[in-house]
Design an enzyme around this catalytic site. Structure first.
Site, PDB file in Angstrom:
ATOM      1  N   ASP A 126      12.361  40.466  66.338  1.00  0.00           N
ATOM      2  CA  ASP A 126      11.634  41.668  66.764  1.00  0.00           C
ATOM      3  C   ASP A 126      12.632  42.742  67.188  1.00  0.00           C
ATOM      4  OD1 ASP A 126       9.322  40.139  66.475  1.00  0.00           O
ATOM      5  OD2 ASP A 126       9.251  39.577  68.596  1.00  0.00           O
ATOM      6  N   LYS A 163      -1.337  36.618  63.025  1.00  0.00           N
ATOM      7  CA  LYS A 163      -2.529  36.262  63.807  1.00  0.00           C
ATOM      8  C   LYS A 163      -3.807  36.664  63.076  1.00  0.00           C
ATOM      9  CE  LYS A 163      -0.083  36.541  68.220  1.00  0.00           C
ATOM     10  NZ  LYS A 163       1.248  37.032  67.849  1.00  0.00           N
ATOM     11  N   ASP A 171      -9.908  38.088  60.991  1.00  0.00           N
ATOM     12  CA  ASP A 171     -10.958  38.960  60.442  1.00  0.00           C
ATOM     13  C   ASP A 171     -11.973  38.094  59.695  1.00  0.00           C
ATOM     14  OD1 ASP A 171     -12.229  41.320  59.295  1.00  0.00           O
ATOM     15  OD2 ASP A 171     -10.330  42.366  59.642  1.00  0.00           O
ATOM     16  N   SER A 189       0.895  32.821  75.298  1.00  0.00           N
ATOM     17  CA  SER A 189       1.902  32.742  76.356  1.00  0.00           C
ATOM     18  C   SER A 189       1.730  33.783  77.470  1.00  0.00           C
ATOM     19  CB  SER A 189       3.292  32.926  75.730  1.00  0.00           C
ATOM     20  OG  SER A 189       3.336  34.132  74.999  1.00  0.00           O
ATOM     21  N   GLY A 223       9.464  34.238  80.777  1.00  0.00           N
ATOM     22  CA  GLY A 223       9.610  33.338  81.928  1.00  0.00           C
ATOM     23  C   GLY A 223       9.537  31.848  81.628  1.00  0.00           C
ATOM     24  N   GLY A 261      12.604  35.334  71.102  1.00  0.00           N
ATOM     25  CA  GLY A 261      12.866  36.692  70.632  1.00  0.00           C
ATOM     26  C   GLY A 261      13.888  37.397  71.493  1.00  0.00           C
TER      27      GLY A 261
HETATM   28  P1  XMP Z   1       9.898  37.040  73.157  1.00  0.00           P
HETATM   29  O1  XMP Z   1      10.730  38.283  73.061  1.00  0.00           O
HETATM   30  O2  XMP Z   1       8.910  37.090  74.267  1.00  0.00           O
HETATM   31  O3  XMP Z   1       9.080  37.077  71.749  1.00  0.00           O
HETATM   32  O4  XMP Z   1      10.709  35.793  73.129  1.00  0.00           O
HETATM   33  C1  XMP Z   1       8.087  36.161  71.409  1.00  0.00           C
HETATM   34  C2  XMP Z   1       7.542  36.479  70.060  1.00  0.00           C
HETATM   35  O5  XMP Z   1       6.448  35.615  69.808  1.00  0.00           O
HETATM   36  C3  XMP Z   1       5.228  36.357  69.840  1.00  0.00           C
HETATM   37  N1  XMP Z   1       4.363  35.620  70.749  1.00  0.00           N
HETATM   38  C4  XMP Z   1       3.355  34.892  70.374  1.00  0.00           C
HETATM   39  N2  XMP Z   1       2.893  34.642  69.154  1.00  0.00           N
HETATM   40  N3  XMP Z   1       1.240  33.272  70.182  1.00  0.00           N
HETATM   41  C5  XMP Z   1       1.820  33.830  69.063  1.00  0.00           C
HETATM   42  O6  XMP Z   1       1.347  33.570  67.952  1.00  0.00           O
HETATM   43  C6  XMP Z   1       1.691  33.494  71.429  1.00  0.00           C
HETATM   44  O7  XMP Z   1       1.176  32.963  72.408  1.00  0.00           O
HETATM   45  C7  XMP Z   1       2.786  34.346  71.510  1.00  0.00           C
HETATM   46  N4  XMP Z   1       3.484  34.741  72.565  1.00  0.00           N
HETATM   47  C8  XMP Z   1       4.466  35.528  72.059  1.00  0.00           C
HETATM   48  C9  XMP Z   1       5.539  37.731  70.354  1.00  0.00           C
HETATM   49  O8  XMP Z   1       4.678  38.702  69.799  1.00  0.00           O
HETATM   50  C10 XMP Z   1       6.962  37.889  69.894  1.00  0.00           C
HETATM   51  O9  XMP Z   1       7.016  38.224  68.515  1.00  0.00           O
END
Ligand code: XMP
Length: 249
Positions: A17, A82, A85, A138, A209, A226
């Site tokens: 990202d 995700k 639809d 998350s 976290g 990420g």
């Molecule tokens: P970070 O920077 O927080 O990025 O390590 C995490 C990446 O994962 C995505 N993300 C999720 N994707 N379910 C998902 O399908 C989740 O619960 C979830 N939490 C985070 C977030 O958009 C980013 O790309």
């Protein structure tokens, strides 16, 4: 995924990202993403893409180049779209992402099976690609949707939404389930239902976290990371440290 993770001695999925950039800086965005991928690829087993790159670069322009690059490096690729639809639209979303080269996509079980995700699984099976379902997200508000109390359609008994989604992941033959690393107790409970056939992919390490040890000990098989890598001063070093910590556990 399992074979790739084993070969590469890593269960880290890089969430590639980037922060918002003006659309006219697209080339710059692509080269920054490439730069990170080149630096961290020895320490990861897969790359997860999101709208951060698909919206500015396009699935069949810059993103497809990155997907190809990742494959050439021996990595798997996931599109975190995700899908959410009606079935006829979901099918086309899946077809486009698979045509762009993605090995798997994420989908939201809230839309249900019939005229919801069934067409997505049909396309995935035909093309031998994966579908990973969201089971418990998350972020802080995850409890409002994934954690709400519902009546199970089949038993008529009270249960939690995520318990019902975990059962659906098994029943529908999902290739993975997303459960946030920020909720290790949910990982443990959901892993108790899914066991080995449906691996848990856990995002939320670092920036949100979540802790590596807690998520893995609770039963997560893959960690999605990420910002803890992409925004580090030295992404390769950060990825190596995370990979090494995960390997020790
Ligand atoms: P970070 O920077 O927080 O990025 O390590 C995490 C990446 O994962 C995505 N993300 C999720 N994707 N379910 C998902 O399908 C989740 O619960 C979830 N939490 C985070 C977030 O958009 C980013 O790309």
């Amino acid at each position: 995924m399992d074979q790739t993770a084993k070969n590469r001695q890593s269960n880290i999925v890089l969430a590639l990202d980037r922060p918002f950039e003006k659309p006219e800086n697209r080339r710059n965005l692509l080269s920054k993403a490439e730069h990170i991928l080149e630096a961290v690829h020895p320490y990861i087993c897969a790359v997860k893409f999101n709208r951060h790159l698909v919206l500015p670069l396009g699935a069949f322009n810059g993103v497809q180049e990155l997907v190809k690059k990742a494959h050439d490096m021996g990595l798997m690729t996931i599109m975190d779209c995700k899908v959410n639809d009606i079935g006829s639209t979901n099918k086309i979303i899946a077809e486009y992402y698979y045509a762009a080269g993605f090995d798997a996509i994420t989908a939201n079980p809230f839309v249900g099976w019939e005229e919801g995700l069934e067409p997505v699984f049909d396309v995935a099976h035909r093309l031998q690609r994966g579908v990973i379902l969201l089971v418990y997200m998350s972020h802080k508000g995850a409890n409002e949707g994934y954690g709400q109390t519902v009546y199970d359609n089949e038993t008529g008994e009270k249960t939690f939404q995520y318990v019902s989604f975990a059962k659906k992941a098994l029943k529908w033959g999902a290739d993975g389930a997303v459960v946030g690393a920020t909720y290790p107790e949910k990982i443990k409970e959901i892993h108790g239902t899914l066991k080995e056939p449906v691996p848990i992919y856990s995002p939320g390490i670092g920036a949100q976290g979540g802790k590596i040890a807690a998520a893995l000990k609770a039963g997560a098989r893959y960690l999605i990371v990420g910002r803890a890598i992409t925004r580090a001063d030295k992404p390769a070093e950060a990825a190596k440290n995370i990979r090494d910590t995960a390997r020790r556990i």
